[in-house]
Design an enzyme around this catalytic site. Structure first.
Site, PDB file in Angstrom:
ATOM      1  CG  ASP A 422      -1.830   1.156   1.324  1.00 24.92           C
ATOM      2  OD1 ASP A 422      -2.711   1.251   0.447  1.00 24.92           O
ATOM      3  OD2 ASP A 422      -1.679   1.973   2.255  1.00 24.92           O
ATOM      4  CD  GLU A 451      -2.206   2.248  -3.534  1.00 23.48           C
ATOM      5  OE1 GLU A 451      -3.340   2.709  -3.709  1.00 23.48           O
ATOM      6  OE2 GLU A 451      -1.655   2.205  -2.416  1.00 23.48           O
TER       7      GLU A 451
END
Length: 712
Positions: A422, A451
């Protein structure tokens, strides 16, 4: 595997063994030393920096590996290009901004000795220019290893004659490359890591190979490898075989199970749905103990779990560590791999470390104050992204923070098959390089997904195997917005009355991803999806990089709700027929309408579910739809710009398919020349053909998707 998660988050030590939880596998970065890793390749205008305020920019730094909290580390320049006055900052984890193009040699003085690191600084580059791509290989001769590369620039099918190739040997390895691009075999007595960079108007992401002697210090003999060569070639940046073409399924962990008993056990009870679909990889959004657990209202994002309070404890409302491990085992019994959502850019502001950092009366205040980045410490104003309260950014410039986070990675890598990172852009590149080396050295099958928004090709080539394809996703959204049929509430007007459900967040402000990124290509109509795929090459993505293709995820609104059923089917079909690994966000296939609503277990849209099952079956069974099959543009004519045609070709089998997509309402007519079979491989039905106009052989009616076998 049963492991204690009795972890004291305030002290950072377990109650049982007096230290950080130890992984069974014995993870170690590199050779276990503090050497900072592979050569670095940067430009003089970007450098190696990690300041506050870079909300959408990738961070980087110079850091010792296997860091020790409290140890002394010192960086200095050994050699630099003429005219340079650049020096690294005076920190254990340093920043460095080269001021003159050329090769720099830096020294890291660490407790285990002095380590040298090469930094190659290229001139400032125009980022609007396409970036080269390079693939490194080698041939084993009688007495020498000959290096070779394939280097290309987007828009060219051949190696660009204007590109120069630079080779580098890892500073940790004892070998030299001759002027003729060869290495004597007798010099490869231990593992040798070689890097290549293509240089034109811009420089490429480096590629690497490892030369491993068939016997000797590595302990690898000919009988183990089955080779008669004195040296074998390994490609450390390649993804695990199981990743390529694997359909991925993301669940919002606390909204996917049965809502009367939302636990790991009830998630396991629902795995038959994934197995029947044909899913290979399950991505679980965070399930650790977090501030945003069950009961978090939707105006605070729902129970998302992205603000961690304890990195070594699962949310007790979901179950125990043993329950989680049983879920992983149940997935493995179905040949489904499990990906852990790793959140190490920030913590919750209720994490014990942060509470100690802001409380001067806390006994560990001095220790943890430096674990976070601050805009202004006296005002207790932490560095955050996008003004998001409650998730202060960790300071990866602190060796103690890095050592702690490595123990987090080690702990979970023992149980899961991969990591999805993340806010990967908020963690320095050097740290991801260390993590990649650490986990893949222990397990070559371990998988890393990043990400970055917008996607950053620097994350490839030794950091992550796969990237979120935000360019395709944002392009699909632009197409949906241009053709979708929604009413004033943003719902598909044909089904608006059926869309109210518990947890629906249609009244919320724009979804997270829509707040800060728009990476769609500058092209009109459905043909823009082909430009989105071509953008990978223009950006200079590493040749081994895989791409996660998605219509929606936990940070976006539901495509079905925004743009309607016809557009959603076409967008979904695009992710299963274009190069990359397709992903479904839970409920996409069953007609769920709220971004983070409970899974609609008792209200499936059966027709939509059957549609996605057919897509997955076709994708898994036809070689021309595999990730490595060529994407080819076709000449076509359509009665709407919401339609597109393209071909996919498998170079191994020679089989080809033609894919026709239509994002708008009703039926489009698409005319093509190519010789085709007239049975739709997706539906199994004969296609509906009308009278073609002059110059075209076929006029095919397309609702959402038609896939046709080409006739050789």
């Amino acid at each position: 595997m049963n492991r204690s998660n009795e972890f004291d988050p305030t002290s950072g030590r377990t109650a049982t063994d007096g230290g950080t939880p130890e992984a069974d596998r014995g993870f170690e970065s590199g050779d276990g030393s503090h050497h900072p890793g592979p050569p670095r390749f940067v430009t003089v205008d970007d450098g190696i920096v990690n300041p506050n305020g870079r909300e959408m920019e990738t961070r980087d730094d110079l850091a010792p590996r296997n860091p020790e909290a409290g140890a002394a580390y010192d960086w200095r320049i050994l050699e630099s290009p003429a005219g340079s006055t650049a020096e690294p900052t005076d920190d254990p984890v340093a920043e460095f901004e080269p001021d003159v193009p050329g090769v720099y040699t830096l020294a890291l003085e660490a407790p285990d000795g002095i380590h040298q690191l090469t930094v190659r600084a290229f001139p400032a580059e125009d980022e609007s220019d396409p970036r080269p791509r390079v693939s490194l290989d080698a041939a084993i001769g009688d007495d020498r290893i000959e290096l070779s590369v394939t280097a290309t620039v987007a828009g060219s099918d051949r190696a660009d004659d204007d590109l120069e190739i630079e080779y580098y040997v890892d500073d940790r390895d004892d070998a030299e490359i001759g002027p003729d691009g060869t290495i004597p075999i007798e010099n490869v007595t231990d593992r040798v890591r070689v890097y290549a960079v293509a240089v034109g108007d811009r420089h490429s992401v480096p590629d690497a190979i490892e030369l491993v002697p068939a016997s000797g210090a590595e302990g690898v003999d000919d009988t183990d490898t089955g080779t008669t060569e004195p040296v074998r070639i390994e490609r450390p940046f390649e993804p695990p075989d199981w990743v390529t073409d694997a359909p991925v399924y993301e669940i919002f962990t606390r909204r996917f199970p049965d809502q009367d008993e939302p636990t790991f056990e009830s998630i396991a009870d629902r795995l038959d749905h994934l197995e029947t679909l044909g899913i290979d990889v399950l991505w679980l959004t965070p399930f650790l103990e977090a501030e945003s657990g069950f009961g978090t209202p939707m105006d605070h994002g729902g129970p998302h779990g992205y603000n961690t309070r304890d990195y070594f404890a699962v949310d007790p409302d979901l179950g125990t560590m043993a329950d989680f491990e049983a879920l992983v085992d149940a997935c493995h019994d179905r040949d489904i791999r499990v990906v852990f959502d790793l959140v190490i850019n920030h913590t919750a502001d209720t994490h014990p470390f942060y509470e100690a950092a802001v409380d001067e009366s806390h006994p560990d205040h001095e220790r943890y104050r430096d674990w976070y980045r601050w805009e202004e410490f006296e005002a207790r104003d932490p560095d955050t992204y996008f003004g998001w309260d409650g998730i202060p950014n960790l300071d990866h410039g602190n060796p103690a923070v890095r050592a702690y986070l490595l123990s987090v990675v080690d702990f979970w890598a023992e149980t899961v098959d991969g990591i999805r990172a993340d806010v990967a852009w908020g963690v320095p590149l050097s740290f991801w390089t260390e993590i990649h080396d650490r986990v893949t050295s222990a397990d070559s099958e371990f998988f890393l997904l990043d990400e970055t928004l917008p996607s950053d090709v620097e994350m490839g080539g030794g950091r992550f195997h796969m990237h979120h394809d935000d360019v395709l996703r944002d392009t699909l959204e632009s197409i949906g917005a241009s053709v979708g049929t929604t009413d004033e509430t943003g719902r598909d007007s044909a089904n608006a009355d059926d869309r109210e459900s518990e947890g629906s967040d249609d009244s919320e402000a724009d979804a997270v991803a829509d707040e800060f990124t728009d990476s769609g290509v500058d092209a009109d109509g459905a043909t823009a999806i082909l430009e989105a795929i071509a953008e990978r090459d223009r950006r200079g993505a590493h040749p081994d990089s895989e791409w996660l293709l998605y219509v929606e995820n936990h940070d976006t609104d539901r495509y079905l709700t925004q743009y309607g059923r016809d557009a959603q089917r076409a967008a979904g079909a695009a992710t299963f027929t274009l190069p990359g690994s397709p992903m479904l966000y839970y409920g996409q296939e069953t007609g769920a309408t709220g971004r983070r609503e409970p899974m609609n277990w008792d209200a499936f849209d059966d027709d939509l579910l059957a549609f996605y099952r057919r897509l997955i079956d076709l994708r898994r069974s036809h070689p021309a739809l595999a990730s490595d099959a060529r994407l080819e543009r076709l000449e076509f004519e359509a009665d709407t710009d919401a339609a597109v045609a393209f071909a996919r070709a498998d170079p191994a089998s020679g089989r080809q398919v033609v894919v026709l997509l239509h994002f708008g309402e009703g039926t489009a007519t698409v005319e093509i020349d190519d010789p085709i079979e007239t049975t739709d491989l997706c539906s199994g039905d004969p296609v509906s053909e009308g009278d073609s106009t002059e110059g075209w052989n076929h006029a095919i009616a397309v609702d959402s998707v038609v896939v046709l076998e080409s006739v050789a």
